[in-house]
Design a protein around this motif. Structure first.
Motif, PDB file in Angstrom:
ATOM      1  N   UNK B  69       0.820  -1.212   0.000  1.00 27.31           N
ATOM      2  CA  UNK B  69       0.000   0.000   0.000  1.00 27.31           C
ATOM      3  C   UNK B  69       0.852   1.258   0.000  1.00 27.31           C
ATOM      4  N   UNK B 195       2.040   1.975  -5.687  1.00 27.04           N
ATOM      5  CA  UNK B 195       1.305   1.467  -4.513  1.00 27.04           C
ATOM      6  C   UNK B 195      -0.099   0.986  -4.892  1.00 27.04           C
ATOM      7  N   UNK B 196      -0.500  -0.080  -4.264  1.00 27.01           N
ATOM      8  CA  UNK B 196      -1.819  -0.678  -4.465  1.00 27.01           C
ATOM      9  C   UNK B 196      -2.731  -0.184  -3.336  1.00 27.01           C
ATOM     10  N   UNK B 197      -3.711   0.633  -3.691  1.00 27.44           N
ATOM     11  CA  UNK B 197      -4.565   1.207  -2.650  1.00 27.44           C
ATOM     12  C   UNK B 197      -5.983   1.468  -3.167  1.00 27.44           C
ATOM     13  N   UNK B 198      -6.403   0.710  -4.168  1.00 29.12           N
ATOM     14  CA  UNK B 198      -7.699   0.958  -4.797  1.00 29.12           C
ATOM     15  C   UNK B 198      -7.496   1.912  -5.952  1.00 29.12           C
ATOM     16  N   UNK B 199      -8.086   1.606  -7.107  1.00 36.78           N
ATOM     17  CA  UNK B 199      -7.749   2.401  -8.296  1.00 36.78           C
ATOM     18  C   UNK B 199      -8.230   3.837  -8.177  1.00 36.78           C
ATOM     19  N   UNK B 200      -9.390   4.032  -7.503  1.00 35.79           N
ATOM     20  CA  UNK B 200      -9.950   5.374  -7.429  1.00 35.79           C
ATOM     21  C   UNK B 200     -10.123   5.993  -8.811  1.00 35.79           C
ATOM     22  N   UNK B 201     -10.285   5.133  -9.815  1.00 30.28           N
ATOM     23  CA  UNK B 201     -10.494   5.628 -11.165  1.00 30.28           C
ATOM     24  C   UNK B 201      -9.256   5.595 -12.041  1.00 30.28           C
ATOM     25  N   UNK B 202      -8.077   5.491 -11.423  1.00 29.49           N
ATOM     26  CA  UNK B 202      -6.856   5.410 -12.242  1.00 29.49           C
ATOM     27  C   UNK B 202      -6.722   3.998 -12.820  1.00 29.49           C
ATOM     28  N   UNK B 204      -5.518   0.312 -13.125  1.00 26.93           N
ATOM     29  CA  UNK B 204      -5.296  -0.615 -12.014  1.00 26.93           C
ATOM     30  C   UNK B 204      -3.827  -0.991 -11.906  1.00 26.93           C
ATOM     31  N   UNK B 205      -3.430  -1.338 -10.681  1.00 25.69           N
ATOM     32  CA  UNK B 205      -2.053  -1.741 -10.444  1.00 25.69           C
ATOM     33  C   UNK B 205      -2.024  -3.153  -9.868  1.00 25.69           C
ATOM     34  N   UNK B 206      -1.013  -3.891 -10.257  1.00 30.51           N
ATOM     35  CA  UNK B 206      -0.825  -5.239  -9.729  1.00 30.51           C
ATOM     36  C   UNK B 206       0.572  -5.312  -9.151  1.00 30.51           C
ATOM     37  N   UNK B 207       0.675  -5.795  -7.913  1.00 29.43           N
ATOM     38  CA  UNK B 207       1.992  -6.032  -7.334  1.00 29.43           C
ATOM     39  C   UNK B 207       2.157  -7.535  -7.145  1.00 29.43           C
ATOM     40  N   UNK B 208       3.219  -8.056  -7.715  1.00 28.49           N
ATOM     41  CA  UNK B 208       3.405  -9.500  -7.706  1.00 28.49           C
ATOM     42  C   UNK B 208       4.869  -9.809  -7.933  1.00 28.49           C
TER      43      UNK B 208
END
Lengths: 261, 369
Positions: B69, B195-202, B204-208
């Motif tokens: 996050x 950071x992964x914290x909910x897209x909020x419209x942006x 999407x992000x993936x952490x892996x």
């Protein structure tokens, strides 16, 4: 009347959920992961929470779940999704956090993590796919494999004298005070799929209202590793899995019981 | 801030809070438990996250999630617990996110004991988990250094999106001495573009840590090594004492380095021209600096509370320029300054060989007694 008269947006009754990405999945034909994914995506759509949702993918067949949901996602180590979800939720308590885990992930290597996330009453939602087998590694015995069931690591059939008995996770977790909602549904026919959807919605609503840990266990098929065709696999769930893993609500706290979908 | 009498473990915990620690996940294990205990009180009272996890395995994976996050998070443990964390440490390294970890080392292998030791040097410096990666590793020798390194570790971890681990032996965690804490800073969560914290419209992000295509994994591995190159260039830290005119130099980190300093001073009183080189970053290791030093001395004496782990890095660094000798106390035994003084005297008066295996020579001396 021609097709173009009918295929208008106002007539559309079925489409790809907005919480889905526009890609094809890697799942085998006939596998019910696709249905389970779709139900979760529909619920995120209906609740309008995709933009504040963070998913936690497991290790197993659904390891690539993050490719299919149009939300932020992280990919956990095998069995550790509940721990990772705990870390995220504790830092971002206002976000919606869910894990999506299979039976090997959740009920074998991740047993400690799922038990303690429930004991702590972490306000997260777990979607638990129980297909009684390890899919990704090619059909080995799972903690949920039925007595007598043949797998590549129980080739003579699961011998309970040597290999023990299947674990019923929903029933176990229902004993925990931190659990708000623990139910088992099945994906083997439309009526059960509708019930499953309602349960998933209830679980996410419980999280939204801060009512503690919620889990929906979904009995699922694995035609490839069961060696049964997709249609017969659905019947196999009804005939063989449901007697061992009875469908039902094992824990619905009073507050969760007040949720009306 | 005033100087206070502080216990090492509590000082580390409080320093982390003051530079914006948002969440801690840990499991009790001696001799680091005071870190967990201190944070179990302080973090909730500040409205920040604290979880006593069911195991170190769970703790490191909670850290993994929380770090995704973009928040400042940490965990701490001691040797056996850090072994349990290795799974998550490798995943965190592979995901390239900043995490601060503290290992208050004890005697091992196995359950070992709860006495101070430095046997986890290899595990820490060479990563410990599976796959190719190297964390930044800092080795304090005093409570003040433990505080300063805790402060620095968050900045380093974030600057390079890497794991920064503090390795201190149990005595640093347990001892009390005067030290100064940093001022309380407000939490300022950075708006990281990963950071992964909910897209909020942006987007999407993936952490892996998955790169299912080997060529992609190769690219990720090379990216991490490039970053490591930058770290090596910018972040090497060490301290030298009396090395300007030294004929011999003792090399030691953490408590062993601190005890060696007493021995070096005693030797100086006796007229032996000896100095001390104390790596502060044991990873990245000060190879070039030691190589330079090795060109102008008659010998090096490596002192460790293990069986000669940093010794190998010293040998790599000096490239045979000068003889390297070794003195170690493994298993949780802490050397007295007199023992090291005796070794300095031996090194200063012996004919040293470039060919001898310093570890085996030490073993022969140690077991002949």
């Amino acid at each position: 009347m021609v097709t173009s008269d009918i295929a208008r947006p106002e007539n559309q009754v079925y489409c790809r959920p907005r919480s889905f990405t526009d890609v094809s999945t890697h799942y085998c034909p006939g596998c019910t992961h696709g249905i389970a994914h779709r139900l979760v995506a529909e619920v995120l759509d209906e609740m309008g929470v995709a933009e504040k949702t963070i998913g936690v993918a497991p290790v197993g067949c659904s390891v690539f779940a993050y490719n299919y949901f149009n939300t932020d996602f992280v990919e956990a180590a095998h069995g550790r999704a509940p721990a990772m979800a705990t870390g995220i939720k504790r830092v971002l308590p206002d976000k919606v956090v869910f894990t999506y885990q299979g039976d090997g992930d959740l009920a074998s290597i991740g047993m400690a993590e799922i038990m303690h996330v429930a004991a702590r009453g972490e306000n997260i939602t777990v979607i638990f796919i129980n297909n009684a087998i390890y899919g990704m590694t090619g059909g080995q015995m799972a903690p949920t494999t039925l007595p007598g069931m043949k797998t590549t690591s129980s080739p003579m059939g699961r011998d309970v004298e040597m290999q023990g008995y299947p674990i019923r996770m929903s029933e176990i977790l229902a004993t925990m005070d931190g659990v708000g909602y623990a139910v088992r549904r099945s994906l083997h026919d439309p009526a059960n799929i509708r019930k499953a959807k309602k349960a998933i919605r209830t679980a996410f609503e419980a999280q939204r209202r801060g009512l503690g840990f919620s889990m929906v266990e979904l009995l699922s098929t694995c035609p490839t590793n069961w060696g049964i065709n997709p249609v017969n696999s659905l019947q196999w769930v009804a005939d063989h899995m449901v007697p061992v893993f009875p469908l039902g609500d094992f824990k619905v706290s009073a507050a969760v019981g007040d949720i009306r979908i | 801030m005033p100087r206070e009498l502080l216990k090492g473990n509590e000082a580390i915990a409080e320093a982390a809070i003051r530079v914006g620690l948002e969440a801690y996940f840990g499991y009790p294990i001696t001799p680091q438990t005071e870190i967990l205990e201190h944070l179990s009180r302080r973090l909730p009272e500040l409205g920040r996250a604290f979880v006593q996890a069911e195991s170190e395995v769970a703790a490191i994976n909670m850290v993994y999630g929380a770090a995704c996050t973009g928040a400042r998070v940490m965990s701490s443990s001691s040797s056996p617990g850090v072994s349990l964390m290795m799974e998550g440490i490798s995943y965190i390294a592979g995901t390239e996110i900043p995490v601060v970890l503290v290992n208050i080392m004890r005697g091992g292998p196995g359950l070992g004991n709860i006495a101070p030791a430095q046997g986890d040097y290899f595990q820490a410096v060479y990563g410990g988990g599976h796959g190719d990666y190297k964390p930044i590793v800092l080795a304090p020798s005093t409570v003040q250094e433990a505080i300063d390194m805790t402060v620095m570790s968050f900045d380093l971890a974030e600057k390079y999106r890497t794991i920064c681990m503090i390795i201190a032996d149990g005595s640093i965690g347990q001892l009390m001495e005067p030290a100064e804490l940093p001022e309380m800073r407000p939490i300022q969560r950075q708006n990281w573009d990963w950071a992964v914290n909910g897209t909020g419209g942006r987007q999407r992000r993936i952490l892996s840590s998955i790169y299912i295509e080997p060529k992609d994994e190769e690219i990720a591995n090379l990216r991490m090594l490039k970053r490591w190159q930058e770290i090596q260039k910018n972040e090497i830290r060490f301290k030298e004492y009396y090395t300007d005119n030294a004929d011999f130099v003792v090399v030691g980190f953490g408590s062993a380095g601190r005890i060696a300093l007493s021995a070096v001073r005693a030797a100086r009183h006796q007229g032996i021209k000896v100095g001390l080189f104390r790596p502060i970053t044991v990873s990245p290791f000060p190879f070039a600096q030691l190589e330079e030093l090795s060109k102008r001395v008659q010998g090096l004496l490596v002192v460790e509370m293990n069986m000669g782990q940093m010794l190998q890095d010293v040998q790599l660094a000096v490239k045979g320029n000068t003889p390297v000798e070794f003195y170690g106390r493994p298993g949780g035994v802490v050397p007295f300054p007199d023992e090291i003084l005796h070794e300095i005297q031996r090194v200063a008066t012996s004919k040293l060989s470039l060919d001898a295996d310093p570890r085996m020579s030490w073993l022969d001396r140690a077991t002949a007694k």
